[in-house]
Design an enzyme around this catalytic site. Structure first.
Site, PDB file in Angstrom:
ATOM      1  CG  HIS A 290      38.262 -18.057  12.552  1.00 41.24           C
ATOM      2  ND1 HIS A 290      38.683 -17.334  11.485  1.00 41.24           N
ATOM      3  CD2 HIS A 290      39.132 -19.103  12.651  1.00 41.24           C
ATOM      4  CE1 HIS A 290      39.759 -17.891  10.958  1.00 41.24           C
ATOM      5  NE2 HIS A 290      40.058 -18.969  11.637  1.00 41.24           N
ATOM      6  CG  HIS A 329      41.109  -8.881  10.252  1.00 36.42           C
ATOM      7  ND1 HIS A 329      42.407  -9.198  10.516  1.00 36.42           N
ATOM      8  CD2 HIS A 329      40.601  -9.930   9.558  1.00 36.42           C
ATOM      9  CE1 HIS A 329      42.694 -10.375   9.984  1.00 36.42           C
ATOM     10  NE2 HIS A 329      41.612 -10.847   9.406  1.00 36.42           N
ATOM     11  CG  ASP A 385      33.985 -13.852   7.368  1.00 36.73           C
ATOM     12  OD1 ASP A 385      34.896 -13.701   8.200  1.00 36.73           O
ATOM     13  OD2 ASP A 385      33.862 -14.862   6.654  1.00 36.73           O
TER      14      ASP A 385
HETATM   15  C1  SDX Z   1      38.057 -13.892   9.928  1.00 39.45           C
HETATM   16  O1  SDX Z   1      42.597 -13.789  11.705  1.00 39.45           O
HETATM   17  C2  SDX Z   1      42.230 -13.856  10.473  1.00 39.45           C
HETATM   18  O2  SDX Z   1      42.940 -13.652   9.548  1.00 39.45           O
HETATM   19  C3  SDX Z   1      40.772 -14.243  10.302  1.00 39.45           C
HETATM   20  C4  SDX Z   1      40.276 -14.232   8.873  1.00 39.45           C
HETATM   21  C5  SDX Z   1      40.927 -15.311   8.019  1.00 39.45           C
HETATM   22  O3  SDX Z   1      40.934 -15.171   6.791  1.00 39.45           O
HETATM   23  O4  SDX Z   1      41.298 -16.348   8.615  1.00 39.45           O
HETATM   24  O5  SDX Z   1      40.513 -12.955   8.284  1.00 39.45           O
HETATM   25  C6  SDX Z   1      38.784 -14.524   8.823  1.00 39.45           C
HETATM   26  O6  SDX Z   1      37.878 -14.510  10.948  1.00 39.45           O
HETATM   27  C7  SDX Z   1      37.609 -12.463   9.771  1.00 39.45           C
HETATM   28  C8  SDX Z   1      36.934 -11.928  11.081  1.00 39.45           C
HETATM   29  C9  SDX Z   1      35.473 -12.435  11.066  1.00 39.45           C
HETATM   30  N1  SDX Z   1      34.840 -12.108  12.362  1.00 39.45           N
HETATM   31  C10 SDX Z   1      33.891 -11.179  12.449  1.00 39.45           C
HETATM   32  O7  SDX Z   1      33.516 -10.467  11.506  1.00 39.45           O
HETATM   33  C11 SDX Z   1      33.284 -11.067  13.838  1.00 39.45           C
HETATM   34  C12 SDX Z   1      33.187  -9.593  14.221  1.00 39.45           C
HETATM   35  N2  SDX Z   1      34.545  -9.074  14.435  1.00 39.45           N
HETATM   36  C13 SDX Z   1      35.003  -8.982  15.809  1.00 39.45           C
HETATM   37  O8  SDX Z   1      34.543 -10.011  16.660  1.00 39.45           O
HETATM   38  C14 SDX Z   1      36.470  -8.616  15.924  1.00 39.45           C
HETATM   39  O9  SDX Z   1      36.681  -7.532  15.117  1.00 39.45           O
HETATM   40  C15 SDX Z   1      37.535  -9.659  15.643  1.00 39.45           C
HETATM   41  C16 SDX Z   1      37.333 -10.886  16.433  1.00 39.45           C
HETATM   42  C17 SDX Z   1      37.544  -9.990  14.185  1.00 39.45           C
HETATM   43  C18 SDX Z   1      38.887  -9.029  16.003  1.00 39.45           C
HETATM   44  O10 SDX Z   1      38.821  -8.779  17.356  1.00 39.45           O
HETATM   45  P1  SDX Z   1      40.068  -8.200  18.160  1.00 39.45           P
HETATM   46  O11 SDX Z   1      41.252  -7.992  17.274  1.00 39.45           O
HETATM   47  O12 SDX Z   1      40.244  -9.065  19.361  1.00 39.45           O
HETATM   48  O13 SDX Z   1      39.584  -6.771  18.520  1.00 39.45           O
HETATM   49  P2  SDX Z   1      38.935  -6.391  19.882  1.00 39.45           P
HETATM   50  O14 SDX Z   1      37.875  -7.385  20.226  1.00 39.45           O
HETATM   51  O15 SDX Z   1      40.018  -6.150  20.861  1.00 39.45           O
HETATM   52  O16 SDX Z   1      38.170  -5.026  19.543  1.00 39.45           O
HETATM   53  C19 SDX Z   1      38.805  -3.759  19.701  1.00 39.45           C
HETATM   54  C20 SDX Z   1      37.632  -2.798  19.946  1.00 39.45           C
HETATM   55  C21 SDX Z   1      36.728  -3.210  21.104  1.00 39.45           C
HETATM   56  O17 SDX Z   1      36.094  -2.036  21.543  1.00 39.45           O
HETATM   57  P3  SDX Z   1      36.630  -1.322  22.917  1.00 39.45           P
HETATM   58  O18 SDX Z   1      36.753  -2.425  23.963  1.00 39.45           O
HETATM   59  O19 SDX Z   1      37.967  -0.718  22.533  1.00 39.45           O
HETATM   60  O20 SDX Z   1      35.584  -0.298  23.263  1.00 39.45           O
HETATM   61  O21 SDX Z   1      36.760  -2.807  18.777  1.00 39.45           O
HETATM   62  C22 SDX Z   1      35.487  -3.315  19.165  1.00 39.45           C
HETATM   63  C23 SDX Z   1      35.673  -4.055  20.474  1.00 39.45           C
HETATM   64  O22 SDX Z   1      34.447  -4.018  21.208  1.00 39.45           O
HETATM   65  N3  SDX Z   1      35.086  -4.233  18.080  1.00 39.45           N
HETATM   66  C24 SDX Z   1      33.862  -4.293  17.580  1.00 39.45           C
HETATM   67  C25 SDX Z   1      33.937  -5.222  16.546  1.00 39.45           C
HETATM   68  N4  SDX Z   1      35.176  -5.708  16.448  1.00 39.45           N
HETATM   69  C26 SDX Z   1      35.882  -5.089  17.431  1.00 39.45           C
HETATM   70  N5  SDX Z   1      32.726  -3.633  17.916  1.00 39.45           N
HETATM   71  C27 SDX Z   1      31.643  -3.948  17.165  1.00 39.45           C
HETATM   72  N6  SDX Z   1      31.633  -4.821  16.134  1.00 39.45           N
HETATM   73  C28 SDX Z   1      32.761  -5.478  15.811  1.00 39.45           C
HETATM   74  N7  SDX Z   1      32.751  -6.334  14.787  1.00 39.45           N
END
Ligand code: SDX
Length: 476
Positions: A290, A329, A385
């Site tokens: 996050h 996201h 971010d």
């Molecule tokens: C913020 O919610 C908000 O609004 C948050 C925010 C705010 O203003 O409050 O916008 C701020 O928190 C932005 C997000 C910052 N976090 C990151 O940058 C961390 C990296 N991102 C991931 O951890 C992820 O994308 C999330 C946590 C942001 C979202 O995760 P989800 O919606 O639970 O998606 P998921 O984990 O189900 O992923 C779907 C697929 C998966 O692959 P498969 O299982 O289908 O093979 O996408 C892949 C995941 O492995 N994936 C990623 C990835 N994000 C998702 N693979 C590599 N790198 C990534 N960053």
């Protein structure tokens, strides 16, 4: 697809009993409690813990498709990469507003008049002092304590310095009934958020705290409290950096029901004081998935080190050995609109502080990922971010301070949703259901009748490694 009846409802038939219910659709949503009408006897051999005769439940871990409130504050269209606060697009607010004006809009629902805005700014900038005993408490934290730990601790402790604001002491409905007391805590929390942030920074560099100044803007005062040393006529932050930080604060102010804001609403539903709610919400934001992601992006870019290492890193991401921080996201299936604006702010900051070398790696990494089907097929695009950490790095903030620069402005969104929930007149304590999958009822086993079971550290306590200096290893 067969043509519908045109009625705004869904008809659900429980095939276990043949019972059919019609559930009204309002605002493209249905009440989850409607499914409680679908009761059934236990199926042969079904677990009693399924509570089947009490009504059907809805299971949605991590809230993938469950709305916890109706809100008028922020709307995100994840498919279009669109974000608006109280109807105003984020691009217009970033260009034309200030953080404090946007905070007012989020919290009170309308852009303030000139008179309201003047009062709002005056009140906030005259509630920036932190109780001396609280400052002393913070001074006793380790110099290398993570600044988010300091921020969370400060707000949890701050509740003790405002007994008049504590529903546990003054009565549970105090914030439902007394909006002056609510507004007083709102300006106090916004005013003190920057002071606590600056204190965390000064603790880290081993310098005395600077008293806040009411004659500076919100972000100028933050930079002043962080950077004023012994200049005889008081240090004045670079207005271009104060402006860049103000735009970044607008972009981080609110984002509807993200992990930390939903925590604020969840904790606030118990009618605890708002300081404790902010501490809880800040703890949620601290996580690397996050608000901790901006710090994690820089660690990632530093680890990649050079443009030529980008392809290998992306292969590691696709092999699930690495995470592409700053990408992806839960809501956006397009580039986060905030990241596009932040990219422009970066150039403003680089003009003042010099270009941050890691941006070359960041640009190459972003371009390579956006050309790669692995990322585009999963709708993984830059989020808020991805670029912000590069700006903070160019401005010279310590790496672990970046989440603090996220949580300070997000306090405005926390307060807006906390107020909205208590003003709604519909606050009920949040208490989610669960689906129990644990062991069935069983009887207690006396200690001397329990077999030794081989356990791993995942399934029980095993001998824990203890720090033993070599001086203590010898046996007497
Ligand atoms: C913020 O919610 C908000 O609004 C948050 C925010 C705010 O203003 O409050 O916008 C701020 O928190 C932005 C997000 C910052 N976090 C990151 O940058 C961390 C990296 N991102 C991931 O951890 C992820 O994308 C999330 C946590 C942001 C979202 O995760 P989800 O919606 O639970 O998606 P998921 O984990 O189900 O992923 C779907 C697929 C998966 O692959 P498969 O299982 O289908 O093979 O996408 C892949 C995941 O492995 N994936 C990623 C990835 N994000 C998702 N693979 C590599 N790198 C990534 N960053």
């Amino acid at each position: 697809m067969t043509a519908g009846s045109g009625r705004s409802s869904v008809t659900v038939t429980d095939n276990r009993t043949g019972k059919t219910i019609e559930v009204p659709i309002a605002d493209n949503a249905i009440p989850a409690t409607a499914f409680l009408a679908l009761k059934a006897p236990y199926a042969p051999g079904e677990r009693e813990e399924n509570d089947t005769p009490y009504g059907l439940r809805v299971l949605d871990p991590s809230f993938m498709n469950t709305a916890m409130i109706q809100s008028a504050i922020t709307y995100i269209d994840g498919n279009k990469g669109f974000l608006m606060h109280r109807g105003y697009p984020i691009e217009q607010l970033a260009e034309k507003s200030t953080f404090l004006e946007t905070a007012y809009l989020l919290i009170y629902g309308e852009l303030p008049s000139a008179k309201q805005y003047g009062l709002w700014q005056w009140e906030i900038m005259h509630h920036t002092f932190v109780a001396d005993d609280l400052a002393k408490m913070l001074k006793n934290m380790r110099y290398d304590a993570h600044p988010m730990s300091i921020f969370i601790s400060a707000f949890a402790a701050m509740a003790a310095f405002a007994p008049e604001a504590n529903p546990a002491l003054q009565g549970r409905d105090m914030y439902v009934q007394n909006k002056d007391v609510m507004n007083k805590q709102i300006v106090r929390i916004l005013g003190k958020a920057t002071t606590i942030a600056a204190m965390a920074y000064r603790l880290r560099i081993g310098r005395p705290f600077n008293a806040p100044r009411a004659d500076l803007s919100y972000t100028e005062n933050l930079l002043y409290m962080m950077d004023h040393m012994a200049e005889p006529n008081a240090y004045r932050p670079d207005p271009r950096l104060a402006k860049a930080l103000d735009v970044l604060f607008i972009l981080h102010a609110d984002h509807e029901m993200n992990c930390s804001t939903s925590t604020m609403v969840h904790v606030g539903s118990s009618l605890v004081d708002p300081y404790s709610c902010v501490a809880a919400a800040s703890a949620a934001l601290y996580g690397p998935l996050h608000g901790g992601a901006n710090e994690a992006v820089i660690r990632m870019l530093t680890k990649i080190g050079a443009v030529e290492n980008v392809p290998a890193f992306l292969e590691a991401v696709k092999a699930k050995k690495e995470l592409l921080f700053g990408f992806g996201h839960r809501v956006y299936r397009e580039t986060d609109p905030r990241s596009k604006i932040i990219r422009q702010v970066a150039d403003m900051v680089f003009d003042v502080c010099g270009r941050e070398q890691l941006i070359e790696v960041a640009i190459a990494l972003k371009d390579a990922a956006l050309r790669d089907e692995y990322f585009t097929s999963r709708k993984l695009y830059p989020n808020v971010d991805y670029w912000s950490g590069l700006i903070y790095k160019a401005m010279g903030f310590p790496l672990d301070f970046y989440p603090v620069l996220f949580v300070v402005p997000r306090v405005a969104g926390y307060l807006a949703h906390w107020k909205q929930q208590l003003d709604s007149g519909k606050n009920k304590i949040s208490r989610p259901r669960q689906v129990y999958v644990g062991p069935p009822r069983r009887d207690y086993v006396p200690l001397d009748q329990r077999p030794d079971r081989a356990v791993s550290s995942a399934s029980g306590l095993v001998d824990l490694p203890h720090y033993m200096s070599k001086r203590r290893l010898h046996k007497i």
